[in-house]
Design an enzyme around this catalytic site. Structure first.
Site, PDB file in Angstrom:
ATOM      1  N   ASP A 189       0.365  -1.067  -0.183  1.00  0.00           N
ATOM      2  CA  ASP A 189       0.122  -0.061   0.049  1.00  0.00           C
ATOM      3  C   ASP A 189       0.955   1.082  -0.007  1.00  0.00           C
ATOM      4  O   ASP A 189       2.244   1.324   0.712  1.00  0.00           O
ATOM      5  CB  ASP A 189      -0.534  -0.471   1.244  1.00  0.00           C
ATOM      6  CG  ASP A 189      -1.579   1.622   1.477  1.00  0.00           C
ATOM      7  OD1 ASP A 189      -2.382   1.331   1.093  1.00  0.00           O
ATOM      8  OD2 ASP A 189      -1.431   1.285   2.106  1.00  0.00           O
ATOM      9  N   ASP A 230      -0.555   5.032   0.617  1.00  0.00           N
ATOM     10  CA  ASP A 230       0.002   6.062   1.457  1.00  0.00           C
ATOM     11  C   ASP A 230      -0.667   5.802   2.800  1.00  0.00           C
ATOM     12  O   ASP A 230      -1.072   4.754   3.384  1.00  0.00           O
ATOM     13  CB  ASP A 230      -1.550   6.583   1.475  1.00  0.00           C
ATOM     14  CG  ASP A 230      -1.893   7.542   0.091  1.00  0.00           C
ATOM     15  OD1 ASP A 230      -0.626   7.755   0.255  1.00  0.00           O
ATOM     16  OD2 ASP A 230      -3.232   7.870  -0.722  1.00  0.00           O
ATOM     17  N   GLY A 269      -7.587   3.731   3.571  1.00  0.00           N
ATOM     18  CA  GLY A 269      -7.355   2.934   2.115  1.00  0.00           C
ATOM     19  C   GLY A 269      -9.142   2.985   1.411  1.00  0.00           C
ATOM     20  O   GLY A 269      -9.260   2.221   0.257  1.00  0.00           O
ATOM     21  N   ARG A 296     -11.568   8.565  -2.576  1.00  0.00           N
ATOM     22  CA  ARG A 296     -11.423   9.632  -2.945  1.00  0.00           C
ATOM     23  C   ARG A 296     -13.244  10.237  -2.350  1.00  0.00           C
ATOM     24  O   ARG A 296     -13.165  10.516  -1.422  1.00  0.00           O
ATOM     25  CB  ARG A 296     -11.478  10.471  -3.694  1.00  0.00           C
ATOM     26  CG  ARG A 296     -11.234  11.803  -3.753  1.00  0.00           C
ATOM     27  CD  ARG A 296     -11.009  12.657  -4.941  1.00  0.00           C
ATOM     28  NE  ARG A 296      -9.530  11.643  -5.043  1.00  0.00           N
ATOM     29  CZ  ARG A 296      -9.057  12.344  -6.778  1.00  0.00           C
ATOM     30  NH1 ARG A 296      -9.417  12.926  -7.455  1.00  0.00           N
ATOM     31  NH2 ARG A 296      -8.159  11.388  -6.553  1.00  0.00           N
ATOM     32  N   SER A 301      -4.718   5.552  -4.300  1.00  0.00           N
ATOM     33  CA  SER A 301      -5.246   6.833  -4.765  1.00  0.00           C
ATOM     34  C   SER A 301      -5.221   6.966  -6.201  1.00  0.00           C
ATOM     35  O   SER A 301      -4.050   6.024  -6.440  1.00  0.00           O
ATOM     36  CB  SER A 301      -3.517   7.352  -4.041  1.00  0.00           C
ATOM     37  OG  SER A 301      -3.905   8.535  -4.586  1.00  0.00           O
ATOM     38  N   ASN A 304      -3.384   9.744  -7.337  1.00  0.00           N
ATOM     39  CA  ASN A 304      -2.113  10.322  -6.942  1.00  0.00           C
ATOM     40  C   ASN A 304      -0.981   9.790  -7.411  1.00  0.00           C
ATOM     41  O   ASN A 304      -0.636  10.387  -6.818  1.00  0.00           O
ATOM     42  CB  ASN A 304      -2.617  11.814  -5.999  1.00  0.00           C
ATOM     43  CG  ASN A 304      -3.282  13.053  -6.072  1.00  0.00           C
ATOM     44  OD1 ASN A 304      -3.575  13.160  -7.381  1.00  0.00           O
ATOM     45  ND2 ASN A 304      -4.516  12.493  -5.343  1.00  0.00           N
ATOM     46  N   ASP A 359      -1.904  -0.548   5.989  1.00  0.00           N
ATOM     47  CA  ASP A 359      -1.482   0.256   7.372  1.00  0.00           C
ATOM     48  C   ASP A 359      -3.289   0.152   7.368  1.00  0.00           C
ATOM     49  O   ASP A 359      -3.597   1.001   8.315  1.00  0.00           O
ATOM     50  CB  ASP A 359      -1.739   1.872   6.896  1.00  0.00           C
ATOM     51  CG  ASP A 359      -1.599   2.762   6.268  1.00  0.00           C
ATOM     52  OD1 ASP A 359      -2.232   2.406   4.955  1.00  0.00           O
ATOM     53  OD2 ASP A 359      -2.575   3.583   6.819  1.00  0.00           O
TER      54      ASP A 359
HETATM   55  P1  B16 Z   1      -6.957  10.200  -4.047  1.00  0.00           P
HETATM   56  P2  B16 Z   1      -3.401   4.386  -0.103  1.00  0.00           P
HETATM   57  C1  B16 Z   1      -5.612   5.476  -0.416  1.00  0.00           C
HETATM   58  O1  B16 Z   1      -4.498   5.892  -0.782  1.00  0.00           O
HETATM   59  C2  B16 Z   1      -5.867   6.199   0.916  1.00  0.00           C
HETATM   60  O2  B16 Z   1      -5.531   5.760   2.231  1.00  0.00           O
HETATM   61  C3  B16 Z   1      -7.435   7.177   0.958  1.00  0.00           C
HETATM   62  O3  B16 Z   1      -7.041   7.967   2.011  1.00  0.00           O
HETATM   63  C4  B16 Z   1      -7.535   8.469  -0.448  1.00  0.00           C
HETATM   64  O4  B16 Z   1      -8.845   8.459   0.243  1.00  0.00           O
HETATM   65  C5  B16 Z   1      -7.355   6.653  -1.305  1.00  0.00           C
HETATM   66  O5  B16 Z   1      -5.717   6.931  -1.315  1.00  0.00           O
HETATM   67  C6  B16 Z   1      -7.928   8.144  -2.471  1.00  0.00           C
HETATM   68  O6  B16 Z   1      -6.602   9.068  -2.505  1.00  0.00           O
HETATM   69  O7  B16 Z   1      -7.561  10.799  -3.311  1.00  0.00           O
HETATM   70  O8  B16 Z   1      -5.588  10.871  -3.935  1.00  0.00           O
HETATM   71  O9  B16 Z   1      -7.349   9.471  -5.057  1.00  0.00           O
HETATM   72  O10 B16 Z   1      -3.637   3.685   1.635  1.00  0.00           O
HETATM   73  O11 B16 Z   1      -4.720   2.854  -0.820  1.00  0.00           O
HETATM   74  O12 B16 Z   1      -2.403   4.318  -0.827  1.00  0.00           O
HETATM   75 MG    MG Z   2      -3.009   2.859   3.400  1.00  0.00          MG
END
Ligand code: B16
Ligand code: MG
Length: 208
Positions: free
Chosen positions: A8, A10, A45, A48, A115, A117, A169
């Protein structure tokens, strides 16, 4: 059989979870909605739009679908401005040492992130070259706890799910890894779920 690792992003590789918190907090404050770290934890996780629903809570019904999309875009714009401040310095020595050593030992490494991003985060942190594959929010239609993102990552690596180890996480991420039929390792917030195959305190524990 040499196992492959799917990380993962974030909260495991980098701490963009704090930037997500700042982004949602700014939006919630503008709308007069209470928001704190505990609520932010529920967004780990998840996608958005699902995160927005958690942030808005009961107030979600006050907005049209178009308004919800623009609220998510507003948060994302601020979040992306915070990401511009990221650099290689945002990656801990422990994470870097672990990635280098796993690669040296011959493991394939991938990212499995919800994400959209992820690409920009990996670039800003100079991490792109460490990973053989990246599956992220741009590749999936169902976010964690659905197994789609980890199955995509395994597919990109050319590996069977049973030969992959997921490091997460988020509780939703551990559920996702389990649903994909992979061995799961919890770190940080996910440890409390008690449903992972293994719990670790820091990433370099993977080397033990
Ligand atoms: P984005 P991961 C997740 O990343 C984040 O934990 C989560 O808080 C967020 O809403 C999701 O990505 C979408 O992110 O807005 O940047 O597309 O933990 O799966 O790496
Ligand atoms: Mg995460």
């Amino acid at each position: 059989m040499m196992k492959s690792f799917i990380f993962d992003l974030d909260g495991v590789i980098v701490h963009t979870d704090h930037y997500h918190y700042l982004g949602w907090k700014k939006l919630a404050d503008r709308l007069g909605i209470y928001f704190d770290e505990r609520i932010n934890n529920k967004c780990r996780g998840v996608s958005r739009m699902e995160s927005l629903a958690i942030v808005l809570g009961k107030r979600a019904v006050d907005f049209t679908p178009d308004e919800l999309i623009s609220l998510a875009a507003e948060k994302n714009e601020y979040y992306r401005s915070l990401l511009q401040e990221m650099s290689a310095g945002d990656v801990s020595d422990d994470v870097l040492r672990t990635l280098k050593e796993l690669k040296k030992r011959g493991h394939k490494l991938a990212i499995g992130s919800s994400s959209k991003n992820a690409g920009v985060i990996l670039e800003r942190c100079r991490l792109t070259d460490y990973f053989d594959a990246v599956a992220d929010g741009t590749h999936i239609s169902h976010s964690k706890p659905d197994p789609e993102v980890f199955l995509k990552a395994a597919g990109f690596l050319g590996e069977q799910p049973a030969d992959c180890i997921v490091v997460e996480d988020a509780v939703a991420g551990i559920q996702s890894g389990r649903a994909a039929g992979m061995y799961t390792v919890a770190i940080g917030d996910a440890v409390k779920s008690g449903i992972a195959d293994r719990n670790i305190a820091k990433l370099s524990d993977l080397l033990l």
